[in-house]
Design a protein around this motif. Structure first.
Motif, short mmCIF file in Angstrom:
data_model
loop_
_atom_site.label_atom_id
_atom_site.label_comp_id
_atom_site.label_asym_id
_atom_site.label_seq_id
_atom_site.Cartn_x
_atom_site.Cartn_y
_atom_site.Cartn_z
N UNK A 148 4.28 1.42 5.20
CA UNK A 148 4.86 2.25 6.28
C UNK A 148 6.36 2.47 6.14
N UNK A 149 6.97 1.94 5.07
CA UNK A 149 8.40 2.16 4.84
C UNK A 149 8.58 3.24 3.78
N UNK A 150 9.53 4.17 4.00
CA UNK A 150 9.73 5.26 3.03
C UNK A 150 10.25 4.73 1.70
N UNK A 151 9.73 5.29 0.61
CA UNK A 151 10.20 4.93 -0.72
C UNK A 151 11.37 5.82 -1.11
N UNK A 152 12.36 5.22 -1.72
CA UNK A 152 13.54 5.97 -2.12
C UNK A 152 13.22 6.87 -3.31
N UNK A 153 13.66 8.11 -3.22
CA UNK A 153 13.42 9.04 -4.31
C UNK A 153 14.40 8.77 -5.45
N UNK A 154 13.90 8.84 -6.69
CA UNK A 154 14.76 8.70 -7.85
C UNK A 154 15.17 10.08 -8.34
N UNK A 176 0.86 -1.18 0.00
CA UNK A 176 0.00 0.00 0.00
C UNK A 176 0.89 1.23 0.00
N UNK A 177 0.76 2.04 -1.05
CA UNK A 177 1.56 3.26 -1.17
C UNK A 177 0.71 4.44 -0.71
N UNK A 178 1.27 5.22 0.22
CA UNK A 178 0.55 6.37 0.76
C UNK A 178 1.34 7.65 0.50
N UNK A 179 0.60 8.70 0.14
CA UNK A 179 1.18 10.03 -0.03
C UNK A 179 0.85 10.86 1.20
N UNK A 180 1.86 11.29 1.92
CA UNK A 180 1.66 12.03 3.15
C UNK A 180 1.58 13.53 2.88
N UNK A 181 1.18 14.27 3.90
CA UNK A 181 0.98 15.71 3.74
C UNK A 181 2.27 16.44 3.37
N UNK A 182 3.40 15.92 3.82
CA UNK A 182 4.67 16.57 3.49
C UNK A 182 5.24 16.15 2.15
N UNK A 183 4.47 15.37 1.37
CA UNK A 183 4.91 14.94 0.05
C UNK A 183 5.67 13.65 0.02
N UNK A 184 5.94 13.07 1.20
CA UNK A 184 6.70 11.83 1.26
C UNK A 184 5.81 10.64 0.89
#
Length: 451
Positions: A50-56, A37-45
């Motif tokens: 529940x694990x952060x996705x690495x930015x490309x 489950x991918x979630x978009x948080x208020x801060x854009x993360x």
């Protein structure tokens, strides 16, 4: 965008912009039976389970690999060639690295106009500012221009044997398979356009001689590492150019040292960015101090090539051709204007042999030249092509002018020290200064780009 010059926010640039695709770097996805489950948080993360996705991130090399958009300012969105990157490098590596810089005469002329100073005085001011900022050597790209002109003349002669010219280059030191008309390769905006939109019909005509910036890149680090007895990778080379596309050129894989696995030119600053760093520096001028030289231990003079603000390719190359063919006396070249002020041509007879050369600036003229080549109706021997209208002195990275009339003032600064008597020793390894160009594979979707 805050790390870049305000010039980047101009919207009235006369530039070629092709239809772009969505700029997305494909990311391999690892298949798993577990539902994520991918979630978009208020801060854009973004998080998955529940694990952060690495930015490309998208690098300049990625831009080169993409056929989506074509513009001579496409690299300015990439932070790897910014003032911030340079400042971080100065802080992190100033003790371990030797910092050196190469300045273009077009950039110097633009800064001189801004400061209301002469060309020589501006050179002395910039050298003083750079030396005080910790730069060990300061070079002029004019030295690379002269090598480029000399090698380009040999290249033109080698593909002109059909005119029954005497074989003055018996060792074939520059033996490329370029077809006539030979097209200048010094403008990365034009090269980017050609690789992304044109096939072999045009690419086979582009000169294989590196640009002046790239020639300096091929020389500077090896020379400085020998002089200072430091590893090649510990020389940090900064280039100041009138064009943002020079950032893209420095990022080409061909211009990365395979032996040392690092870029020949680490970072390119536009003229406006360099002015922000050093233009208002209050350091006293270093009178009597010239540029350092990559070829000799003697200083290099404050000179610019004769023949216009884009480097004088058409004029200087034919000057070298004339000398190679044993012509005596000065070479007279009278360019006449054709359809517009950015399209000029000249016919020169050297020892009974006719050479036809042209200058074509801006994409309107470039596209007309390309159509003539494709229809085999282009009868020039050499064409000096530049993406910017009015040439490099009007480059997108130059300091913003208030009105078009100021360009003539910048030109006057540039030509105040122009000369055709700049002398460089012949390079021992001409293959070091050759490169090649290939068409970028077109993709129908941003998601299937070949990386």
């Amino acid at each position: 965008m805050n790390n870049f010059s305000g010039a980047l926010r101009l919207t009235d640039l006369n530039d070629f912009i092709g239809p772009s695709q969505e700029c997305i770097k494909p990311v391999p996805v690892t298949k798993s039976k577990k539902r994520g489950v991918v979630k978009l948080h208020d801060d854009g993360a973004l998080t998955q389970n529940s694990l952060p996705l690495q930015k490309e991130t998208i690098s300049l090399t990625d831009c080169l690999a993409c056929s989506g958009c074509v513009t001579s300012a496409e690299t300015v969105l990439i932070e790897s060639q910014s003032i911030g990157t340079l400042q971080r490098a100065r802080v992190e590596t100033h003790k371990s690295h030797v910092f050196v810089a190469t300045l273009s005469p077009q950039s110097i002329s633009s800064i001189a106009h801004k400061l209301r100073m002469g060309y020589v005085e501006t050179c002395q001011k910039l050298i003083a500012a750079l030396k005080c900022d910790g730069y060990k050597y300061v070079f002029s790209s004019v030295e690379g221009s002269e090598l480029c002109h000399q090698l380009s003349a040999e290249e033109l002669l080698n593909c002109s044997r059909e005119k029954n010219l005497p074989d003055t280059n018996s060792d074939k030191s520059v033996n490329t398979s370029v077809k006539k008309p030979v097209l200048a390769s010094a403008c990365p905006g034009w090269i980017c356009y050609a690789e992304k939109t044109q096939g072999a019909a045009v690419l086979d005509h582009i000169s294989r001689i590196r640009s002046p910036q790239s020639i300096m890149g091929a020389l500077v680090k090896s020379v400085v590492s020998q002089r200072e007895s430091v590893p090649y990778s510990q020389v940090y080379h900064v280039s100041v150019m009138p064009c943002y596309d020079k950032k893209l050129e420095a990022s080409r894989a061909d211009f990365v040292s395979k032996e040392h696995d690092c870029a020949e030119t680490d970072l390119v600053l536009s003229t406006a960015e360099a002015f922000d760093l050093w233009g208002n520096n209050s350091t006293d001028m270093m009178e009597g101090r010239n540029f350092d030289s990559v070829l000799t231990d003697s200083p290099f003079p404050f000179k610019t090539p004769v023949g216009g603000g884009s480097g004088g390719f058409a004029e200087r190359i034919l000057h070298h051709v004339a000398r190679s063919l044993g012509a005596s006396g000065p070479l007279e070249m009278n360019f006449k204007q054709l359809r517009n002020k950015d399209l000029l041509e000249a016919v020169v007879v050297i020892n009974g042999t006719e050479f036809r050369v042209a200058k074509a600036y801006g994409f309107r003229n470039i596209q007309n030249i390309i159509q003539k080549i494709k229809h085999k109706r282009c009868n020039y021997d050499y064409i000096e092509l530049m993406a910017c209208p009015a040439g490099c002195l009007n480059g997108g990275g130059q300091i913003k002018l208030e009105d078009s009339g100021e360009l003539s003032e910048v030109t006057a600064v540039y030509t105040s020290v122009s000369t055709d008597e700049i002398k460089n020793s012949k390079p021992l390894l001409p293959d070091l200064f050759l490169t090649s160009y290939k068409a970028v594979e077109k993709s129908t979707s941003a998601l299937n780009t070949q990386w």
